[in-house]
Scaffold this motif. Sequence first.
Motif, PDB file in Angstrom:
ATOM      1  N   MET A   3     105.452   2.705  98.429  1.00 36.08           N
ATOM      2  CA  MET A   3     104.934   1.668  98.493  1.00 36.08           C
ATOM      3  C   MET A   3     103.575   2.210  99.355  1.00 36.08           C
ATOM      4  O   MET A   3     103.435   2.405 100.380  1.00 36.08           O
ATOM      5  N   GLN A   4     102.330   1.522  98.812  1.00 37.16           N
ATOM      6  CA  GLN A   4     101.072   1.736  99.542  1.00 37.16           C
ATOM      7  C   GLN A   4     100.486   0.455  99.823  1.00 37.16           C
ATOM      8  O   GLN A   4     101.015  -0.596  99.252  1.00 37.16           O
ATOM      9  N   HIS A   5      99.355   0.346 100.591  1.00 33.21           N
ATOM     10  CA  HIS A   5      98.916  -0.970 101.154  1.00 33.21           C
ATOM     11  C   HIS A   5      97.238  -0.797 100.986  1.00 33.21           C
ATOM     12  O   HIS A   5      96.785   0.096 101.632  1.00 33.21           O
ATOM     13  N   LYS A   6      96.749  -1.981 100.753  1.00 31.79           N
ATOM     14  CA  LYS A   6      95.242  -2.159 101.014  1.00 31.79           C
ATOM     15  C   LYS A   6      95.288  -3.459 101.726  1.00 31.79           C
ATOM     16  O   LYS A   6      96.282  -4.297 102.001  1.00 31.79           O
ATOM     17  N   VAL A   7      93.804  -3.793 102.237  1.00 35.17           N
ATOM     18  CA  VAL A   7      93.717  -5.076 102.856  1.00 35.17           C
ATOM     19  C   VAL A   7      92.492  -5.511 102.382  1.00 35.17           C
ATOM     20  O   VAL A   7      91.340  -4.974 102.162  1.00 35.17           O
ATOM     21  N   LYS A   8      92.642  -6.766 101.842  1.00 30.05           N
ATOM     22  CA  LYS A   8      91.535  -7.682 101.453  1.00 30.05           C
ATOM     23  C   LYS A   8      90.916  -8.589 102.286  1.00 30.05           C
ATOM     24  O   LYS A   8      91.637  -9.311 103.123  1.00 30.05           O
ATOM     25  N   VAL A   9      89.786  -8.627 102.748  1.00 33.10           N
ATOM     26  CA  VAL A   9      89.167  -9.680 103.929  1.00 33.10           C
ATOM     27  C   VAL A   9      88.195 -10.477 103.035  1.00 33.10           C
ATOM     28  O   VAL A   9      87.371 -10.010 102.269  1.00 33.10           O
ATOM     29  N   THR A  10      88.132 -11.526 103.300  1.00 31.49           N
ATOM     30  CA  THR A  10      87.642 -12.499 102.596  1.00 31.49           C
ATOM     31  C   THR A  10      86.768 -13.733 103.831  1.00 31.49           C
ATOM     32  O   THR A  10      87.520 -13.928 104.612  1.00 31.49           O
ATOM     33  N   VAL A  11      85.615 -13.778 103.717  1.00 33.28           N
ATOM     34  CA  VAL A  11      84.900 -14.787 104.373  1.00 33.28           C
ATOM     35  C   VAL A  11      85.038 -16.174 103.968  1.00 33.28           C
ATOM     36  O   VAL A  11      84.429 -16.502 102.744  1.00 33.28           O
ATOM     37  N   LEU A  12      85.785 -16.877 104.731  1.00 32.69           N
ATOM     38  CA  LEU A  12      85.962 -18.179 104.233  1.00 32.69           C
ATOM     39  C   LEU A  12      85.069 -19.319 104.622  1.00 32.69           C
ATOM     40  O   LEU A  12      84.687 -20.235 104.021  1.00 32.69           O
ATOM     41  N   ASP A  13      84.566 -19.048 105.799  1.00 33.95           N
ATOM     42  CA  ASP A  13      83.412 -20.039 106.416  1.00 33.95           C
ATOM     43  C   ASP A  13      82.759 -19.356 107.454  1.00 33.95           C
ATOM     44  O   ASP A  13      82.851 -18.437 108.068  1.00 33.95           O
TER      45      ASP A  13
ATOM     46  N   VAL B  30      79.648 -16.611 103.031  1.00 34.90           N
ATOM     47  CA  VAL B  30      80.793 -17.345 102.614  1.00 34.90           C
ATOM     48  C   VAL B  30      81.121 -16.750 101.247  1.00 34.90           C
ATOM     49  O   VAL B  30      80.312 -17.073 100.317  1.00 34.90           O
ATOM     50  N   GLY B  31      82.406 -16.314 101.144  1.00 32.83           N
ATOM     51  CA  GLY B  31      82.600 -15.740  99.888  1.00 32.83           C
ATOM     52  C   GLY B  31      82.666 -14.331  99.701  1.00 32.83           C
ATOM     53  O   GLY B  31      83.295 -13.716  98.934  1.00 32.83           O
ATOM     54  N   ASP B  32      82.222 -13.503 100.528  1.00 30.35           N
ATOM     55  CA  ASP B  32      81.879 -12.258 100.511  1.00 30.35           C
ATOM     56  C   ASP B  32      83.581 -11.589 100.608  1.00 30.35           C
ATOM     57  O   ASP B  32      84.352 -12.113 101.375  1.00 30.35           O
ATOM     58  N   GLU B  33      83.808 -10.456  99.710  1.00 28.14           N
ATOM     59  CA  GLU B  33      85.148  -9.980  99.963  1.00 28.14           C
ATOM     60  C   GLU B  33      84.912  -8.429 100.137  1.00 28.14           C
ATOM     61  O   GLU B  33      84.095  -7.796  99.700  1.00 28.14           O
ATOM     62  N   TYR B  34      86.014  -7.966 100.810  1.00 27.74           N
ATOM     63  CA  TYR B  34      85.918  -6.747 101.389  1.00 27.74           C
ATOM     64  C   TYR B  34      87.572  -6.072 100.780  1.00 27.74           C
ATOM     65  O   TYR B  34      88.484  -6.641 100.894  1.00 27.74           O
ATOM     66  N   ILE B  35      87.544  -4.727 100.399  1.00 26.90           N
ATOM     67  CA  ILE B  35      88.744  -4.089  99.884  1.00 26.90           C
ATOM     68  C   ILE B  35      88.817  -2.835 100.992  1.00 26.90           C
ATOM     69  O   ILE B  35      88.088  -1.979 100.842  1.00 26.90           O
ATOM     70  N   PHE B  36      89.907  -2.930 101.892  1.00 27.42           N
ATOM     71  CA  PHE B  36      90.091  -1.645 102.838  1.00 27.42           C
ATOM     72  C   PHE B  36      91.127  -0.805 102.104  1.00 27.42           C
ATOM     73  O   PHE B  36      92.309  -1.322 101.747  1.00 27.42           O
ATOM     74  N   GLU B  37      90.945   0.396 101.946  1.00 26.04           N
ATOM     75  CA  GLU B  37      91.984   1.470 101.482  1.00 26.04           C
ATOM     76  C   GLU B  37      92.333   2.612 102.443  1.00 26.04           C
ATOM     77  O   GLU B  37      91.330   3.081 103.119  1.00 26.04           O
TER      78      GLU B  37
END
Length: 199
Positions: free
Chosen positions: A1-11, A36-43
Amino acid sequence: MQHKVKVTVLDKKLYPELQAQYCAVPESGACPCYNVGDEYIFERYGSADDFWHMGLNTLTHCTGNESLTAGGSKMPHCSEAWDAISRYIYTGLQGGSIMRGWMKDERVMITCCSDGTRPVIFKIERLDYFAVWFEGDLADTECERIRSLLGKVEGVTDVVFRKETNGEFAEVYVEPSVATEEILDAIKGQKSFRIVRVD
């Protein structure tokens, strides 16, 4: 299994009374680096390793000006934010529990940067997936067939196809309880494609 991380700016918060009292520029305003609402994916798979570049080019959804947003193509994450979020991102990329016992889901953390007059609040999520590699190039009909078969497996949340120089694979996003065998069982016996390996 592999993993990514999603980061979202909530406020984004702003405490103008603290800025007026303590900041060299008393009307600094809200943080200019995030929206607010920006999203990032770390791989961290294959040649990708976003962690070691402080998240440069991890911005996948921007609600403001991309060239002025941290984590876009022009600048990495703000050092105050990076100091607060990087430990959770690194843990998630390794498949670890981000915050067991504190959050309802141990794969999630809500945290904020350390700028006390204008903190940015982030949601950090570990995304679990299997990389299912196929022999040769898949036709669109084969991709849809695979997506349909895998969609019937309880705990599969999404299927995304990617092409690399060394072949084509499907990122099969799953809940942690899904085993490799369940993925293989769902698509075995198909004559139009052959699985090379599962990471």
